[in-house]
Motif scaffolding. Structure first.
Motif, PDB file in Angstrom:
ATOM      1  N   TYR A 154       0.812  -1.202   0.001  1.00 41.97           N
ATOM      2  CA  TYR A 154      -0.131  -0.171  -0.035  1.00 41.97           C
ATOM      3  C   TYR A 154       0.989   1.351  -0.150  1.00 41.97           C
ATOM      4  N   LEU A 155       1.961   1.412   0.703  1.00 40.98           N
ATOM      5  CA  LEU A 155       2.688   2.222   0.802  1.00 40.98           C
ATOM      6  C   LEU A 155       3.338   2.583  -0.287  1.00 40.98           C
ATOM      7  N   VAL A 156       3.926   1.689  -1.213  1.00 38.77           N
ATOM      8  CA  VAL A 156       4.477   1.684  -2.641  1.00 38.77           C
ATOM      9  C   VAL A 156       3.489   2.381  -3.350  1.00 38.77           C
ATOM     10  N   LEU A 157       2.256   1.992  -3.306  1.00 40.35           N
ATOM     11  CA  LEU A 157       1.236   2.414  -4.476  1.00 40.35           C
ATOM     12  C   LEU A 157       0.632   3.670  -3.881  1.00 40.35           C
ATOM     13  N   ALA A 158       0.619   3.937  -2.743  1.00 44.27           N
ATOM     14  CA  ALA A 158      -0.169   5.228  -2.544  1.00 44.27           C
ATOM     15  C   ALA A 158      -0.155   6.581  -3.137  1.00 44.27           C
ATOM     16  N   GLU A 159       1.050   7.063  -3.583  1.00 47.42           N
ATOM     17  CA  GLU A 159       1.279   8.029  -4.187  1.00 47.42           C
ATOM     18  C   GLU A 159       0.714   8.043  -5.660  1.00 47.42           C
ATOM     19  N   LYS A 160       0.289   6.990  -5.980  1.00 40.28           N
ATOM     20  CA  LYS A 160      -0.263   6.724  -7.481  1.00 40.28           C
ATOM     21  C   LYS A 160      -1.735   6.446  -7.389  1.00 40.28           C
ATOM     22  N   LEU A 161      -2.351   6.327  -6.346  1.00 42.62           N
ATOM     23  CA  LEU A 161      -3.652   5.821  -6.156  1.00 42.62           C
ATOM     24  C   LEU A 161      -4.650   7.087  -6.613  1.00 42.62           C
ATOM     25  N   GLY A 162      -4.468   8.373  -5.843  1.00 41.24           N
ATOM     26  CA  GLY A 162      -5.238   9.412  -6.052  1.00 41.24           C
ATOM     27  C   GLY A 162      -6.429   9.274  -5.114  1.00 41.24           C
ATOM     28  N   ALA A 163      -7.755   9.257  -5.789  1.00 39.34           N
ATOM     29  CA  ALA A 163      -8.875   9.019  -5.228  1.00 39.34           C
ATOM     30  C   ALA A 163      -9.379   7.888  -4.691  1.00 39.34           C
ATOM     31  N   LEU A 164      -8.428   6.736  -5.089  1.00 42.43           N
ATOM     32  CA  LEU A 164      -8.486   5.507  -4.889  1.00 42.43           C
ATOM     33  C   LEU A 164      -7.879   5.029  -3.574  1.00 42.43           C
ATOM     34  N   LYS A 165      -7.310   5.887  -2.962  1.00 46.45           N
ATOM     35  CA  LYS A 165      -6.518   5.446  -1.658  1.00 46.45           C
ATOM     36  C   LYS A 165      -7.378   4.663  -0.554  1.00 46.45           C
ATOM     37  N   ILE A 166      -8.553   5.181  -0.338  1.00 46.50           N
ATOM     38  CA  ILE A 166      -9.354   4.216   0.536  1.00 46.50           C
ATOM     39  C   ILE A 166      -9.920   2.920  -0.060  1.00 46.50           C
ATOM     40  N   ASN A 218       1.018  -3.547 -12.032  1.00 49.31           N
ATOM     41  CA  ASN A 218       0.668  -3.047 -13.449  1.00 49.31           C
ATOM     42  C   ASN A 218      -0.191  -1.747 -13.697  1.00 49.31           C
ATOM     43  N   LYS A 219      -0.938  -1.702 -12.936  1.00 47.28           N
ATOM     44  CA  LYS A 219      -2.052  -0.601 -13.143  1.00 47.28           C
ATOM     45  C   LYS A 219      -1.603   0.687 -12.489  1.00 47.28           C
ATOM     46  N   PHE A 220      -1.113   0.888 -11.467  1.00 46.28           N
ATOM     47  CA  PHE A 220      -0.699   1.957 -10.696  1.00 46.28           C
ATOM     48  C   PHE A 220       0.868   2.410 -10.667  1.00 46.28           C
ATOM     49  N   LEU A 221       1.532   1.468 -11.057  1.00 45.95           N
ATOM     50  CA  LEU A 221       3.033   1.702 -10.827  1.00 45.95           C
ATOM     51  C   LEU A 221       3.811   1.656 -11.875  1.00 45.95           C
TER      52      LEU A 221
END
Length: 233
Positions: A130-142, A190-193
């Protein structure tokens, strides 16, 4: 392996290979047919051969497979409409909760050996992802955070299931849960990073293995129960 599972295994492998081929060919449009067929086959197989399972196991497993099928369909269109990715995420979240309910109903009266170690590993892995992906998630973080919690709950409850008789059904289910985590991790990266080479093959291959192992593990529990009943009678 029971004789009836061998023809189904070959049929299931054929469906998976067909979908993997279609997904990497010039006929990707046919995935609207080939991808849903994988879970449809498992759903029908479990629906027929799992009828003698307790309702507390049978019904939520059917729901888990149904939500998974819906998730597969929604994610076919996730690159076109972001809403469909959210719906797919929500469908698989519900599938994980249903599986977790099944595994919780089969829980061991005492925590299995190594439970806290496995729990720590899974939480560490989920938190790191989650921490690795967090910056790329935008509104999808929660939504993504909730999803990770859902799949970790499914895996933890799979590990905490009661071991009865032969260890094979228990091992199949827990291994399937781990393959589910691997599949979703590859999909998320693949989708976010970053683009993952052969992501379609890796995601669908590990996903199909995950669902198959979980279903066969649960059906193995049923077979074991029948054998026990015969010995008692």
């Amino acid at each position: 392996m029971k004789l009836r599972t061998i023809p189904f295994l070959w049929f299931f492998l054929l469906l998976v290979i067909l979908d993997l081929w279609v997904g990497t060919s010039d006929f990707t449009g046919f995935r609207q047919l080939t991808k849903p067929l994988i879970l449809t086959a498992l759903l029908l197989y479990f629906g027929h051969f799992g009828k003698s399972l307790p309702k507390s196991i049978y019904r939520p497993t059917l729901l888990a497979l149904l939500f998974s099928l819906l998730g597969d369909i929604f994610l076919l269109y996730d690159t076109q409409y972001e809403l469909f990715f959210i719906l797919g995420l929500g469908s698989f979240f519900m599938a994980h909760l249903c599986y977790a309910l099944v595994f919780f109903n089969q829980r061991s009266p005492q925590l299995p050996k190594g439970f806290w170690f496995v729990l720590s590993l899974l939480i560490t892995y989920g938190s790191t992802l989650y921490l690795v992906l967090a910056e790329k998630l935008g509104a999808l973080k929660i939504p993504v955070l909730l999803y990770i919690l859902g799949i970790l709950t499914m895996a933890i409850t799979a590990f905490a299931r009661k071991k009865e008789g032969r260890p094979k059904p228990y091992t199949l289910v827990f291994t399937g849960a781990l393959f589910f985590i691997v599949s979703d991790s590859i999909l998320a990266v693949n989708k976010f990073l970053t683009a993952v080479p052969w992501s379609h093959l890796l995601v669908m291959g590990t996903y199909a293995v995950a669902q198959y192992l979980i279903v066969m593990g649960l059906l193995g529990t049923k077979s074991k129960s029948r054998a026990t009943s015969k010995v008692i009678s």
